[in-house]
Design an enzyme around this catalytic site. Structure first.
Site, PDB file in Angstrom:
ATOM      1  N   ASP A  64      12.194 -29.986  32.668  1.00 21.81           N
ATOM      2  CA  ASP A  64      11.252 -29.687  33.746  1.00 21.81           C
ATOM      3  C   ASP A  64       9.931 -29.279  33.093  1.00 21.81           C
ATOM      4  OD1 ASP A  64      10.067 -29.429  36.170  1.00 21.81           O
ATOM      5  OD2 ASP A  64      11.566 -28.117  37.048  1.00 21.81           O
TER       6      ASP A  64
HETATM    7  C1  BGC Z   1       9.032 -28.976  39.236  1.00 17.36           C
HETATM    8  C2  BGC Z   1       9.686 -30.343  39.189  1.00 17.36           C
HETATM    9  C3  BGC Z   1       8.627 -31.416  39.188  1.00 17.36           C
HETATM   10  C4  BGC Z   1       7.714 -31.191  38.013  1.00 17.36           C
HETATM   11  C5  BGC Z   1       6.635 -32.251  37.868  1.00 17.36           C
HETATM   12  C6  BGC Z   1       7.960 -28.829  38.183  1.00 17.36           C
HETATM   13  O1  BGC Z   1       7.241 -27.666  38.350  1.00 17.36           O
HETATM   14  O2  BGC Z   1      10.017 -27.987  39.099  1.00 17.36           O
HETATM   15  O3  BGC Z   1      10.560 -30.492  40.272  1.00 17.36           O
HETATM   16  O4  BGC Z   1       9.223 -32.678  39.141  1.00 17.36           O
HETATM   17  O5  BGC Z   1       7.086 -29.931  38.155  1.00 17.36           O
HETATM   18  O6  BGC Z   1       5.692 -32.175  38.850  1.00 17.36           O
END
Ligand code: BGC
Length: 739
Positions: A280
């Site tokens: 993530d």
């Molecule tokens: C979120 C993810 C997301 C990623 C990219 C993160 O902060 O937890 O779910 O896909 O950002 O935007």
């Protein structure tokens, strides 16, 4: 011309004869040509907002990194022209390996559909698949190869803002929806230009963050992990999901990003998952503040060892991995495995044959303006709405009501209808609730409007005008709820009551004596006890997306009979949490008579039951369940039992019902919940029509994870419960599993 040159230049090293070779051989051949740094490059993902924005140091750095093969994927670069231009930069690198373009396409790309939690309320797998398919078509036409969706985290705590991105509190429903979404995004097979890679996230147990606070620790038994939180991921993997994303939380002390048990033992081991795992955002680096890694190099080492293949925005792999391999601290074979997994997807998408196949401006224009996409969004939006209350048939709107007051802070709002997690909230594409009603009701009904109050704040200055507007009308449609940015990532709330003075506004309007129909908007289960007690009707519209105004008019007018059912329990008070229906146990001291709380597992200030239960939702018609037949009283593990019953539409209009099968295992080696959803069917019936429905129950539906984490069905009696909601069981029987 320039395009052709790029294509020719790119395709040269991938000889046409090679294109015929099996993908694995082509990957091996490519890996052999790659330097250590180029391999690490494939594991590196940057966010590229800067690339399409003004000049900055980061932009220059990113472009240089792309040109020199140090980047495998970009997120947040989109549009056919932009992705084409950036892809061209990647093709200047020594081995001309194309980039993967990724984006959070969560509930629509250009055409915004209802938020995922709302779609889950449709219990309509075809509708959910359609929504993901339209989103994929649009995104693919805008150069996107990969969405960070679906979020398949089971979300049982409405304080956690990210419940809006998931399928609610139930594992079985969540697993069915996970599969539908993956198939919707990816089609049957990757490679078409209307399909994009999906990503099952966040692996794992992110939804169980302590106290509903985002990014927090998770502590749970392994039984619970396997039984409640993993099955939707397994369903996504079985449906062929191309990628997984790990998560920000720890699981029993170990960050998910550095978690070998989750990523290597379960996912890549037991499940033999062939796709890749992306971290993530920054989660590799976050293992340092968590106190699990001493520094970013240590974090990079731990993440790779644990099975995280791609580093989103930590810059930890890019900065440290090559040195770690040289120093013998990171294993080259693990690096090769990660690169292989990523390259495989680039091959499957067809990017080695044509790196620009998704970046076609002509197709982009056509697909993004296809009116069918909006029709689909309207259809799914109305299927997502849940009728929570309808006293004395206040809805559909009575024909005799020629003057309707549309009141409330969300009646004319557009942005709010889209909710969070949309690439663009283009308000010119959104129909407000007021406009949707005005268009549907036309000149026959006179609409008036008053805002009444804001969603937040304590000003009651608008109450008087709202009351006056109500007094001049035959009935009131009151729109209340949350604003779009009150739910989503990093939007945990301790207080999930309807915000501001909205319930007070309701009371002021109620005092006029006019029928009050409440339209509730929001991204999570909210608490609104006053409205629940006193409104004439309540329609839960969630965040319905750009076509929400039209969809709502369809439902309020009766053009469409609502059939949504709650995918999450709605509590009476925050203090009842956790209140998911399948987290309820009989206990040693069950409440047997309402109100009898003395030395019982109960509260002295509230009932144990939620305000609205999982699976609940009304219709403009009524359904009768009858003639339960259980095909056999006993079965062996090799046999199945048929649970058959008749469903009849006993009301005045056609309608759909979601018939639900729950199961209870009254005595087991581990105490089981009072009810667990095991199956459901959504059926359309004309007035007076009956259908015979059948659920099949075999060993799998009777099984659970025992103390040794084995998936077992223990011999003995099981209760089979058929109903219209988890708290509205209409028929029950039992069956015995023989040893
Ligand atoms: C979120 C993810 C997301 C990623 C990219 C993160 O902060 O937890 O779910 O896909 O950002 O935007």
């Amino acid at each position: 011309m320039k395009r052709l040159l790029f294509a020719a230049f790119f395709l040269a090293p991938c000889l046409p004869a090679r294109a015929q070779q099996p993908v694995e051989q082509r990957i091996t051949a490519l890996l052999q040509q790659m330097t250590l740094e180029e391999k690490v490059g494939q594991l590196n993902q940057y966010s590229g907002r800067e690339l399409t924005g003004p000049a900055s140091t980061r932009k220059t750095d990113q472009l240089n990194a792309i040109r020199s093969g140090q980047v495998g994927s970009m997120l947040n670069v989109r549009g056919a022209a932009n992705t084409r231009a950036i892809q061209a930069e990647a093709l200047k690198s020594r081995l001309h390996i194309p980039l993967l373009f990724s984006l959070d396409v969560v509930h629509g790309y250009k055409t915004v559909f209802p938020i995922p939690l709302a779609e889950a309320a449709s219990w309509d797998l075809a509708a959910i698949r359609l929504s993901a398919h339209v989103a994929a078509k649009e995104a693919a036409a805008a150069g996107i190869h990969w969405t960070f969706a679906p979020m398949v985290d089971v979300g049982r705590d409405p304080r956690w803002g990210r419940v809006m991105e998931g399928a609610g509190e139930d594992t079985y429903l969540g697993a069915q929806i996970a599969r539908a979404r993956v198939l919707g995004f990816q089609g049957e097979k990757l490679g078409g230009t209307d399909a994009i890679m999906a990503c099952a996230k966040h692996f794992a147990a992110y939804g169980a963050a302590l106290a509903g606070r985002d990014y927090n620790a998770v502590d749970m038994s392994l039984q619970q992990l396997w039984e409640v939180y993993l099955p939707p991921f397994r369903a996504a993997a079985d449906a062929g999901v191309a990628t997984f994303m790990n998560s920000f939380n720890t699981l029993n002390g170990v960050p998910a990003t550095g978690n070998t048990y989750l990523q290597r033992d379960i996912l890549k081991g037991q499940w033999q998952y062939p796709g890749f795992v992306v971290s993530d955002w920054g989660s590799i680096g976050e293992m340092v503040p968590w106190g699990y890694a001493a520094n970013k190099a240590d974090a990079a080492q731990k993440a790779l060892a644990a099975g995280s293949d791609m580093d989103m925005e930590s810059d930890a792999y890019h900065t440290h991995l090559a040195q770690l391999v040289k120093d013998g601290k990171a294993d080259m074979s693990l690096l090769d495995d990660a690169v292989r997994r990523i390259l495989r997807k680039k091959f499957e998408l067809g990017l080695f044959d044509d790196p620009y196949r998704f970046s076609n401006e002509k197709r982009e224009k056509q697909v993004l303006n296809d009116p069918q996409n909006r029709q689909a969004a309207r259809q799914v939006a109305r299927q997502s709405m849940v009728l929570l209350k309808n006293d004395r048939q206040a809805l559909p709107l009575h024909r005799a009501w020629s003057r309707l007051a549309v009141i409330g802070p969300l009646a004319k709002s557009k942005r709010d209808l889209d909710g969070s997690w949309v690439p663009d909230a283009d308000t010119t594409l959104i129909t407000s609730i007021y406009d949707g009603l005005a268009q549907r009701l036309g000149s026959k009904t006179q609409l008036s409007y008053a805002k009444g109050c804001d969603v937040l704040g304590d000003s009651r200055a608008g109450f008087a005008a709202a009351v006056e507007t109500a007094q001049k009308a035959d009935a009131v449609v009151l729109t209340v709820g949350e604003t779009w940015d009150m739910t989503g990532e990093a939007k945990s709330r301790t207080d999930i009551r309807l915000p501001g003075v909205q319930e007070e506004l309701f009371l002021a309007l109620k005092a006029t004596g006019k029928p009050i129909i409440v339209v509730m908007l929001g991204g999570r289960p909210l608490i609104f006890n006053t409205i629940a007690d006193q409104a004439d009707a309540i329609l839960l519209a969630w965040w319905p997306g750009a076509e929400g105004g039209h969809a709502l008019a369809d439902v309020l007018s009766g053009d469409y009979n609502p059939a949504g059912k709650l995918p999450s329990s709605f509590p009476r008070a925050v203090g009842q949490l956790p209140i998911a229906y399948n987290q309820q146990y009989n206990t040693g001291r069950p409440v047997t008579r309402p109100g009898d709380t003395r030395y019982k597992s109960a509260y002295i200030d509230a009932p144990n039951t939620p305000r609205y239960a999982f699976g609940y939702g009304l219709s403009y018609t009524t359904f009768q369940y009858s003639e339960l037949k259980i095909s056999r009283p006993q079965l062996t593990a090799a046999e199945t039992v048929q649970v058959q019953f008749t469903l009849t539409n006993t009301g005045p209009v056609a309608g759909e019902e979601v018939a639900q099968l729950y199961l209870r295992d009254p005595v087991a080696s581990l105490v089981r919940p009072l009810k667990e959803l095991k199956d459901f069917q959504k059926v359309l019936l004309k007035p007076g029509e009956s259908k015979t429905l059948t659920f099949t129950v075999g060993k799998d539906k009777l099984s659970f994870y025992n103390q040794q984490l084995a998936w077992v069905a223990e011999p003995g009696e099981f209760q089979l419960l058929v109903g219209s909601a988890s708290d509205d069981i209409r028929l029950s029987g039992k069956v015995e599993l023989l040893p």
